[in-house]
Motif scaffolding. Structure first.
Motif, PDB file in Angstrom:
ATOM      1  N   PRO A 130       1.178  -1.315  -0.132  1.00  0.00           N
ATOM      2  CA  PRO A 130       0.363   0.069   0.258  1.00  0.00           C
ATOM      3  C   PRO A 130       0.751   1.531   0.126  1.00  0.00           C
ATOM      4  O   PRO A 130       1.985   1.364   0.613  1.00  0.00           O
ATOM      5  CB  PRO A 130      -1.125   0.113   1.192  1.00  0.00           C
ATOM      6  CG  PRO A 130      -0.145  -1.068   1.897  1.00  0.00           C
ATOM      7  CD  PRO A 130       1.032  -2.268   1.117  1.00  0.00           C
ATOM      8  N   ALA A 131       0.320   2.365  -0.431  1.00  0.00           N
ATOM      9  CA  ALA A 131       1.303   3.758  -0.895  1.00  0.00           C
ATOM     10  C   ALA A 131       1.076   4.496   0.745  1.00  0.00           C
ATOM     11  O   ALA A 131       2.349   4.401   0.756  1.00  0.00           O
ATOM     12  CB  ALA A 131       0.295   4.245  -1.269  1.00  0.00           C
ATOM     13  N   GLU A 132       0.113   4.110   1.388  1.00  0.00           N
ATOM     14  CA  GLU A 132       0.181   4.440   2.721  1.00  0.00           C
ATOM     15  C   GLU A 132      -0.421   3.608   3.715  1.00  0.00           C
ATOM     16  O   GLU A 132      -1.696   2.689   3.348  1.00  0.00           O
ATOM     17  CB  GLU A 132      -0.267   6.064   3.334  1.00  0.00           C
ATOM     18  CG  GLU A 132       0.122   7.128   2.212  1.00  0.00           C
ATOM     19  CD  GLU A 132      -0.151   8.352   2.896  1.00  0.00           C
ATOM     20  OE1 GLU A 132      -1.960   8.544   3.251  1.00  0.00           O
ATOM     21  OE2 GLU A 132       0.255   9.166   2.140  1.00  0.00           O
ATOM     22  N   VAL A 133      -0.254   3.976   5.297  1.00  0.00           N
ATOM     23  CA  VAL A 133      -0.384   2.578   6.095  1.00  0.00           C
ATOM     24  C   VAL A 133      -0.926   3.628   7.227  1.00  0.00           C
ATOM     25  O   VAL A 133      -0.197   4.322   7.649  1.00  0.00           O
ATOM     26  CB  VAL A 133       0.012   1.416   6.831  1.00  0.00           C
ATOM     27  CG1 VAL A 133      -0.592   1.419   8.456  1.00  0.00           C
ATOM     28  CG2 VAL A 133       0.145   0.871   5.863  1.00  0.00           C
ATOM     29  N   ASN A 134      -2.294   4.525   7.434  1.00  0.00           N
ATOM     30  CA  ASN A 134      -2.967   5.714   8.828  1.00  0.00           C
ATOM     31  C   ASN A 134      -2.296   6.442   8.286  1.00  0.00           C
ATOM     32  O   ASN A 134      -1.638   6.711   9.092  1.00  0.00           O
ATOM     33  CB  ASN A 134      -2.266   4.651  10.286  1.00  0.00           C
ATOM     34  CG  ASN A 134      -3.245   2.925  10.394  1.00  0.00           C
ATOM     35  OD1 ASN A 134      -4.537   2.902   9.542  1.00  0.00           O
ATOM     36  ND2 ASN A 134      -3.411   2.897  11.461  1.00  0.00           N
ATOM     37  N   GLY A 135      -2.209   7.206   7.417  1.00  0.00           N
ATOM     38  CA  GLY A 135      -1.057   8.068   6.987  1.00  0.00           C
ATOM     39  C   GLY A 135       0.240   8.099   6.845  1.00  0.00           C
ATOM     40  O   GLY A 135       0.905   9.394   6.519  1.00  0.00           O
ATOM     41  N   GLU A 136       0.818   7.163   6.854  1.00  0.00           N
ATOM     42  CA  GLU A 136       2.225   6.640   6.795  1.00  0.00           C
ATOM     43  C   GLU A 136       2.123   6.497   5.736  1.00  0.00           C
ATOM     44  O   GLU A 136       2.058   5.665   5.002  1.00  0.00           O
ATOM     45  CB  GLU A 136       3.120   6.187   8.469  1.00  0.00           C
ATOM     46  CG  GLU A 136       2.329   6.620   9.516  1.00  0.00           C
ATOM     47  CD  GLU A 136       3.515   5.817  10.630  1.00  0.00           C
ATOM     48  OE1 GLU A 136       3.580   4.935  10.680  1.00  0.00           O
ATOM     49  OE2 GLU A 136       2.941   6.935  11.872  1.00  0.00           O
ATOM     50  N   HIS A 137       3.410   6.976   5.120  1.00  0.00           N
ATOM     51  CA  HIS A 137       4.449   6.144   4.161  1.00  0.00           C
ATOM     52  C   HIS A 137       4.782   4.708   4.568  1.00  0.00           C
ATOM     53  O   HIS A 137       5.097   4.328   5.452  1.00  0.00           O
ATOM     54  CB  HIS A 137       6.048   6.716   3.999  1.00  0.00           C
ATOM     55  CG  HIS A 137       6.345   5.366   2.517  1.00  0.00           C
ATOM     56  ND1 HIS A 137       6.215   6.009   1.401  1.00  0.00           N
ATOM     57  CD2 HIS A 137       7.162   5.223   2.588  1.00  0.00           C
ATOM     58  CE1 HIS A 137       6.734   4.837   0.326  1.00  0.00           C
ATOM     59  NE2 HIS A 137       7.452   5.148   1.396  1.00  0.00           N
ATOM     60  N   PHE A 138       3.967   3.439   3.378  1.00  0.00           N
ATOM     61  CA  PHE A 138       4.231   2.038   4.119  1.00  0.00           C
ATOM     62  C   PHE A 138       6.320   1.949   4.328  1.00  0.00           C
ATOM     63  O   PHE A 138       6.632   1.915   2.495  1.00  0.00           O
ATOM     64  CB  PHE A 138       3.342   1.136   3.050  1.00  0.00           C
ATOM     65  CG  PHE A 138       3.781  -0.275   3.120  1.00  0.00           C
ATOM     66  CD1 PHE A 138       3.511  -1.396   4.130  1.00  0.00           C
ATOM     67  CD2 PHE A 138       4.355  -0.418   2.245  1.00  0.00           C
ATOM     68  CE1 PHE A 138       3.337  -2.234   4.340  1.00  0.00           C
ATOM     69  CE2 PHE A 138       4.315  -1.802   2.617  1.00  0.00           C
ATOM     70  CZ  PHE A 138       4.409  -2.536   3.376  1.00  0.00           C
ATOM     71  N   ASP A 139       6.709   1.177   5.338  1.00  0.00           N
ATOM     72  CA  ASP A 139       7.393   0.764   5.995  1.00  0.00           C
ATOM     73  C   ASP A 139       7.792  -0.409   5.782  1.00  0.00           C
ATOM     74  O   ASP A 139       7.562  -0.568   6.987  1.00  0.00           O
ATOM     75  CB  ASP A 139       8.159   1.687   6.745  1.00  0.00           C
ATOM     76  CG  ASP A 139       9.651   1.306   6.585  1.00  0.00           C
ATOM     77  OD1 ASP A 139      10.564   0.540   5.950  1.00  0.00           O
ATOM     78  OD2 ASP A 139      10.077   2.117   7.701  1.00  0.00           O
ATOM     79  N   PRO A 140       8.001  -2.090   5.178  1.00  0.00           N
ATOM     80  CA  PRO A 140       7.823  -3.107   4.884  1.00  0.00           C
ATOM     81  C   PRO A 140       8.496  -3.326   5.778  1.00  0.00           C
ATOM     82  O   PRO A 140      10.091  -2.890   6.079  1.00  0.00           O
ATOM     83  CB  PRO A 140       7.693  -3.483   3.840  1.00  0.00           C
ATOM     84  CG  PRO A 140       8.198  -3.020   2.913  1.00  0.00           C
ATOM     85  CD  PRO A 140       7.771  -0.887   4.202  1.00  0.00           C
ATOM     86  N   VAL A 141       8.367  -4.577   7.353  1.00  0.00           N
ATOM     87  CA  VAL A 141       9.036  -5.215   7.621  1.00  0.00           C
ATOM     88  C   VAL A 141       8.621  -7.160   7.382  1.00  0.00           C
ATOM     89  O   VAL A 141       7.385  -6.798   6.593  1.00  0.00           O
ATOM     90  CB  VAL A 141       8.780  -5.107   8.800  1.00  0.00           C
ATOM     91  CG1 VAL A 141       7.615  -5.026   9.435  1.00  0.00           C
ATOM     92  CG2 VAL A 141       9.657  -5.468   9.838  1.00  0.00           C
TER      93      VAL A 141
END
Length: 161
Positions: A130-141
């Motif tokens: 996703p581009a964002e998660v809860n308004g934050e840039h998606f940073d995968p882990v």
């Protein structure tokens, strides 16, 4: 491929019964559960955060018999999971039935999980996040679940009225 381990406690089939890992059909049940998991992209991980139960959505792949999960780092769920035992489940309950009648299924895998750094080709298999998660840039882990228990449940529908 799943390997039988002394710590395996069993599998469950559509009947809801369970038996020892070496019981007839258990390897087949595990393989079928993995096959079904591979047919959907997202599931839910059950974990404990501050001694309370919690569910989180994750994207998954099956890689070398283990479930590799991709989540958003910014939520911090991965830190609560690393080194713990979690459950991960997925189903086809929201899949439109073809021809009006289709069996529904759910699978659940339980085992220890750890933070991992998949190879670039494995990360690519997840596709775009996703581009964002809860308004934050998606940073995968990424987390790897080593399934010790596999459960599979099916709901079969009779085609007759």
């Amino acid at each position: 491929m799943f390997a039988s381990r002394p710590s395996d406690t069993g599998t469950a089939t559509g009947s809801g019964t369970s038996g020892p890992a070496g019981s007839p059909g258990s390897v087949t049940d595990r393989l079928r559960a993995v096959e079904l998991l591979g047919s959907v992209r997202y599931g839910r991980m059950a974990m404990s955060m501050r001694a309370l139960p919690f569910l989180a959505v994750a994207r998954h792949l099956v890689i070398e018999g283990r479930v590799v999960l991709r989540m958003h780092r910014g939520l911090g769920f991965h830190e609560s999971c690393d080194g713990s035992v979690v459950a991960y489940g997925a189903d086809n309950f929201n899949t439109p039935a073809s021809g009006g009648v289709e069996d529904l299924w759910s699978v659940q895998f339980t085992g220890p999980v750890e933070i991992v750094h998949p190879a670039s080709d494995q990360r690519e298999r997840f596709g775009t996040g996703p581009a964002e998660v809860n308004g934050e840039h998606f940073d995968p882990v990424y987390l790897r679940l080593d399934p010790r228990i596999a459960h599979m449940h099916t709901l079969a529908f009779d085609a007759s009225p």
